[in-house]
Scaffold this motif. Structure first.
Motif, PDB file in Angstrom:
ATOM      1  N   ARG A 183       5.258  -4.425  13.571  1.00 35.78           N
ATOM      2  CA  ARG A 183       5.433  -3.619  12.362  1.00 35.78           C
ATOM      3  C   ARG A 183       5.354  -4.461  11.105  1.00 35.78           C
ATOM      4  O   ARG A 183       4.868  -4.027  10.075  1.00 35.78           O
ATOM      5  CB  ARG A 183       6.777  -2.880  12.427  1.00 35.78           C
ATOM      6  CG  ARG A 183       7.012  -1.982  11.233  1.00 35.78           C
ATOM      7  CD  ARG A 183       8.277  -1.181  11.394  1.00 35.78           C
ATOM      8  NE  ARG A 183       8.112  -0.113  12.356  1.00 35.78           N
ATOM      9  CZ  ARG A 183       7.705   1.113  12.037  1.00 35.78           C
ATOM     10  NH1 ARG A 183       7.400   1.397  10.781  1.00 35.78           N
ATOM     11  NH2 ARG A 183       7.587   2.045  12.948  1.00 35.78           N
ATOM     12  N   MET A 184       5.849  -5.693  11.144  1.00 36.73           N
ATOM     13  CA  MET A 184       5.827  -6.588   9.976  1.00 36.73           C
ATOM     14  C   MET A 184       6.345  -5.875   8.735  1.00 36.73           C
ATOM     15  O   MET A 184       5.588  -5.394   7.902  1.00 36.73           O
ATOM     16  CB  MET A 184       4.424  -7.131   9.703  1.00 36.73           C
ATOM     17  CG  MET A 184       4.033  -8.277  10.606  1.00 36.73           C
ATOM     18  SD  MET A 184       2.437  -8.988  10.124  1.00 36.73           S
ATOM     19  CE  MET A 184       2.821  -9.581   8.495  1.00 36.73           C
ATOM     20  N   ASP A 185       7.635  -5.761   8.621  1.00 36.37           N
ATOM     21  CA  ASP A 185       8.248  -5.028   7.521  1.00 36.37           C
ATOM     22  C   ASP A 185       8.145  -5.793   6.217  1.00 36.37           C
ATOM     23  O   ASP A 185       9.140  -6.249   5.650  1.00 36.37           O
ATOM     24  CB  ASP A 185       9.708  -4.706   7.841  1.00 36.37           C
ATOM     25  CG  ASP A 185       9.822  -3.578   8.842  1.00 36.37           C
ATOM     26  OD1 ASP A 185       9.036  -2.629   8.723  1.00 36.37           O
ATOM     27  OD2 ASP A 185      10.680  -3.645   9.727  1.00 36.37           O
ATOM     28  N   LEU A 186       6.910  -5.940   5.752  1.00 37.46           N
ATOM     29  CA  LEU A 186       6.673  -6.555   4.459  1.00 37.46           C
ATOM     30  C   LEU A 186       6.530  -5.456   3.422  1.00 37.46           C
ATOM     31  O   LEU A 186       6.151  -4.331   3.730  1.00 37.46           O
ATOM     32  CB  LEU A 186       5.396  -7.393   4.489  1.00 37.46           C
ATOM     33  CG  LEU A 186       5.391  -8.576   5.460  1.00 37.46           C
ATOM     34  CD1 LEU A 186       4.016  -9.217   5.466  1.00 37.46           C
ATOM     35  CD2 LEU A 186       6.433  -9.604   5.065  1.00 37.46           C
ATOM     36  N   ALA A 187       6.815  -5.780   2.182  1.00 43.00           N
ATOM     37  CA  ALA A 187       6.595  -4.821   1.113  1.00 43.00           C
ATOM     38  C   ALA A 187       5.100  -4.560   0.974  1.00 43.00           C
ATOM     39  O   ALA A 187       4.273  -5.265   1.543  1.00 43.00           O
ATOM     40  CB  ALA A 187       7.174  -5.370  -0.188  1.00 43.00           C
ATOM     41  N   ASP A 188       4.751  -3.544   0.210  1.00 41.94           N
ATOM     42  CA  ASP A 188       3.347  -3.268  -0.042  1.00 41.94           C
ATOM     43  C   ASP A 188       2.833  -4.295  -1.044  1.00 41.94           C
ATOM     44  O   ASP A 188       3.203  -4.279  -2.207  1.00 41.94           O
ATOM     45  CB  ASP A 188       3.205  -1.851  -0.611  1.00 41.94           C
ATOM     46  CG  ASP A 188       1.752  -1.496  -0.881  1.00 41.94           C
ATOM     47  OD1 ASP A 188       0.882  -2.337  -0.596  1.00 41.94           O
ATOM     48  OD2 ASP A 188       1.500  -0.398  -1.366  1.00 41.94           O
ATOM     49  N   HIS A 189       1.986  -5.203  -0.574  1.00 36.65           N
ATOM     50  CA  HIS A 189       1.521  -6.300  -1.419  1.00 36.65           C
ATOM     51  C   HIS A 189       0.182  -5.990  -2.087  1.00 36.65           C
ATOM     52  O   HIS A 189      -0.482  -6.879  -2.587  1.00 36.65           O
ATOM     53  CB  HIS A 189       1.410  -7.580  -0.588  1.00 36.65           C
ATOM     54  CG  HIS A 189       2.704  -8.013  -0.006  1.00 36.65           C
ATOM     55  ND1 HIS A 189       3.738  -8.503  -0.770  1.00 36.65           N
ATOM     56  CD2 HIS A 189       3.154  -7.987   1.269  1.00 36.65           C
ATOM     57  CE1 HIS A 189       4.768  -8.793   0.018  1.00 36.65           C
ATOM     58  NE2 HIS A 189       4.430  -8.478   1.249  1.00 36.65           N
ATOM     59  N   GLY A 190      -0.215  -4.710  -2.085  1.00 36.91           N
ATOM     60  CA  GLY A 190      -1.502  -4.348  -2.645  1.00 36.91           C
ATOM     61  C   GLY A 190      -1.560  -4.424  -4.157  1.00 36.91           C
ATOM     62  O   GLY A 190      -2.631  -4.483  -4.730  1.00 36.91           O
ATOM     63  N   GLY A 191      -0.402  -4.409  -4.808  1.00 36.13           N
ATOM     64  CA  GLY A 191      -0.401  -4.464  -6.258  1.00 36.13           C
ATOM     65  C   GLY A 191      -0.961  -3.185  -6.858  1.00 36.13           C
ATOM     66  O   GLY A 191      -0.792  -2.100  -6.317  1.00 36.13           O
ATOM     67  N   LYS A 192      -1.640  -3.299  -7.985  1.00 38.48           N
ATOM     68  CA  LYS A 192      -2.230  -2.141  -8.635  1.00 38.48           C
ATOM     69  C   LYS A 192      -3.417  -1.626  -7.834  1.00 38.48           C
ATOM     70  O   LYS A 192      -3.918  -2.300  -6.939  1.00 38.48           O
ATOM     71  CB  LYS A 192      -2.680  -2.518 -10.050  1.00 38.48           C
ATOM     72  CG  LYS A 192      -1.556  -2.986 -10.963  1.00 38.48           C
ATOM     73  CD  LYS A 192      -2.104  -3.363 -12.331  1.00 38.48           C
ATOM     74  CE  LYS A 192      -0.977  -3.858 -13.230  1.00 38.48           C
ATOM     75  NZ  LYS A 192      -1.480  -4.258 -14.582  1.00 38.48           N
ATOM     76  N   ARG A 193      -3.883  -0.435  -8.179  1.00 38.95           N
ATOM     77  CA  ARG A 193      -5.005   0.153  -7.463  1.00 38.95           C
ATOM     78  C   ARG A 193      -6.312  -0.539  -7.781  1.00 38.95           C
ATOM     79  O   ARG A 193      -7.343  -0.233  -7.198  1.00 38.95           O
ATOM     80  CB  ARG A 193      -5.078   1.643  -7.777  1.00 38.95           C
ATOM     81  CG  ARG A 193      -3.944   2.417  -7.118  1.00 38.95           C
ATOM     82  CD  ARG A 193      -3.884   3.845  -7.570  1.00 38.95           C
ATOM     83  NE  ARG A 193      -2.778   4.536  -6.918  1.00 38.95           N
ATOM     84  CZ  ARG A 193      -2.356   5.743  -7.250  1.00 38.95           C
ATOM     85  NH1 ARG A 193      -2.947   6.395  -8.231  1.00 38.95           N
ATOM     86  NH2 ARG A 193      -1.346   6.304  -6.606  1.00 38.95           N
ATOM     87  N   THR A 194      -6.279  -1.459  -8.714  1.00 33.14           N
ATOM     88  CA  THR A 194      -7.461  -2.270  -9.014  1.00 33.14           C
ATOM     89  C   THR A 194      -7.377  -3.632  -8.328  1.00 33.14           C
ATOM     90  O   THR A 194      -8.153  -4.530  -8.623  1.00 33.14           O
ATOM     91  CB  THR A 194      -7.591  -2.475 -10.537  1.00 33.14           C
ATOM     92  OG1 THR A 194      -6.371  -3.035 -11.033  1.00 33.14           O
ATOM     93  CG2 THR A 194      -7.871  -1.160 -11.236  1.00 33.14           C
ATOM     94  N   ASP A 195      -6.437  -3.774  -7.414  1.00 35.68           N
ATOM     95  CA  ASP A 195      -6.178  -5.044  -6.739  1.00 35.68           C
ATOM     96  C   ASP A 195      -6.439  -4.876  -5.248  1.00 35.68           C
ATOM     97  O   ASP A 195      -5.846  -4.008  -4.608  1.00 35.68           O
ATOM     98  CB  ASP A 195      -4.717  -5.458  -6.991  1.00 35.68           C
ATOM     99  CG  ASP A 195      -4.352  -6.795  -6.371  1.00 35.68           C
ATOM    100  OD1 ASP A 195      -5.226  -7.403  -5.727  1.00 35.68           O
ATOM    101  OD2 ASP A 195      -3.193  -7.216  -6.519  1.00 35.68           O
ATOM    102  N   THR A 196      -7.318  -5.683  -4.686  1.00 42.80           N
ATOM    103  CA  THR A 196      -7.581  -5.593  -3.251  1.00 42.80           C
ATOM    104  C   THR A 196      -6.403  -6.053  -2.416  1.00 42.80           C
ATOM    105  O   THR A 196      -6.357  -5.815  -1.209  1.00 42.80           O
ATOM    106  CB  THR A 196      -8.823  -6.422  -2.864  1.00 42.80           C
ATOM    107  OG1 THR A 196      -8.606  -7.791  -3.232  1.00 42.80           O
ATOM    108  CG2 THR A 196     -10.061  -5.889  -3.567  1.00 42.80           C
ATOM    109  N   GLY A 197      -5.431  -6.705  -3.048  1.00 38.49           N
ATOM    110  CA  GLY A 197      -4.185  -7.048  -2.371  1.00 38.49           C
ATOM    111  C   GLY A 197      -4.203  -8.309  -1.542  1.00 38.49           C
ATOM    112  O   GLY A 197      -3.190  -8.685  -0.962  1.00 38.49           O
ATOM    113  N   GLU A 198      -5.321  -9.012  -1.490  1.00 35.54           N
ATOM    114  CA  GLU A 198      -5.424 -10.182  -0.616  1.00 35.54           C
ATOM    115  C   GLU A 198      -4.446 -11.276  -1.035  1.00 35.54           C
ATOM    116  O   GLU A 198      -3.771 -11.878  -0.194  1.00 35.54           O
ATOM    117  CB  GLU A 198      -6.861 -10.694  -0.618  1.00 35.54           C
ATOM    118  CG  GLU A 198      -7.838  -9.700  -0.014  1.00 35.54           C
ATOM    119  CD  GLU A 198      -9.283 -10.126  -0.182  1.00 35.54           C
ATOM    120  OE1 GLU A 198      -9.535 -11.348  -0.208  1.00 35.54           O
ATOM    121  OE2 GLU A 198     -10.157  -9.249  -0.281  1.00 35.54           O
ATOM    122  N   ALA A 199      -4.353 -11.551  -2.326  1.00 36.94           N
ATOM    123  CA  ALA A 199      -3.472 -12.625  -2.792  1.00 36.94           C
ATOM    124  C   ALA A 199      -2.020 -12.332  -2.455  1.00 36.94           C
ATOM    125  O   ALA A 199      -1.255 -13.229  -2.069  1.00 36.94           O
ATOM    126  CB  ALA A 199      -3.637 -12.816  -4.300  1.00 36.94           C
TER     127      ALA A 199
END
Length: 253
Positions: A183-199
């Protein structure tokens, strides 16, 4: 060293090459090629275009009961339709796809024949738009937890490519094997909707070196699980819309 399983399998060969099932469970995704023909895609594409035009008639996100059309204001290209939820309530062409016998044939060896549908969505990537779906796991939306028992083995998400998908027009990205990290209970690291979230995910300790673009020809069908880390790229082309028809199914029990 064990041989690496392919990611793409011809739909016509599913019965002769059952490795696609192993690929799905081990890698968290698989791509079945040639599921829908060009002739079958033509009316589907037309319905995508009709719903995009309908969305653009509204000043912002539109909701009627469970039907939703998501609109965004993109800094580069202006207003865009990002996606739509449950068009099949009133669109017979799109409704026929989600209940097609081929879908049932694909789902049967993965989650059985007694299924319910919980996701029915259209996704667009407008050329030049910075709007995307950041890296995420679908498990984040399966709440409350107690309502989704044995989720890893009871849920399959499917995405039908209406046209060619590749990195240039913002094809989905997937991290193979991420489904086996739990499950990896990490927060949503996607950031804004203009952010692919990789970083954000890398900063959280997730190694993305093996991430791949989900390259598909028109009519190909991608399948992935609820714990598979995935998200969209950016459409950097001048004129290639990227349309993806998503249907998600669960074991009825």
């Amino acid at each position: 060293m064990a041989e690496k399983l392919p990611s793409h399998y011809a739909f016509a060969d599913l019965d002769r090459d059952p490795r696609w099932i192993q690929s799905y469970w081990e890698q968290g995704y698989v791509i079945l090629t040639g599921v829908f023909s060009a002739a079958e895609l033509a009316p589907i594409a037309a319905r995508f275009d009709r719903w995009y035009a309908e969305g653009m008639r509204h000043p912002g996100t539109f909701r009627h009961q469970n039907k939703v059309i998501w609109l965004e204001l993109d800094e580069s290209v202006g207003k865009v339709v990002r996606g739509m939820q449950w068009p099949s309530y009133e669109d017979e062409v799109l409704d026929a796809v989600r209940t097609d016998a081929r879908m049932q044939r694909i789902l049967q060896p993965l989650i059985g024949g007694d299924v319910k549908q919980i996701i029915n969505q259209l996704h667009w990537k407008t050329p030049g738009s910075k709007i995307t779906w950041g890296l995420h796991r679908d498990v984040r939306s399966r709440t409350p937890r107690e309502a989704f028992r044995e989720l890893a083995t009871s849920y399959v998400q499917t995405g039908l490519a209406v046209e060619r998908h590749w990195a240039g027009n913002g094809a989905m990205k997937i991290l193979p094997g991420s489904n086996r990290q739990g499950r990896m209970d990490l927060a949503d690291h996607g950031g804004k909707r203009t952010d692919t979230g990789e970083a954000g995910w890398q900063a959280a300790g997730v190694n993305l070196d093996a991430m791949v673009d989900v390259a598909m020809a028109p009519g190909d069908l991608a399948l992935w699980g609820p714990f598979t880390l995935h998200g969209g790229g950016l459409n950097t082309t001048p004129d290639s819309f990227r349309r993806l028809y998503i249907n998600g199914y669960v074991k009825a029990a």
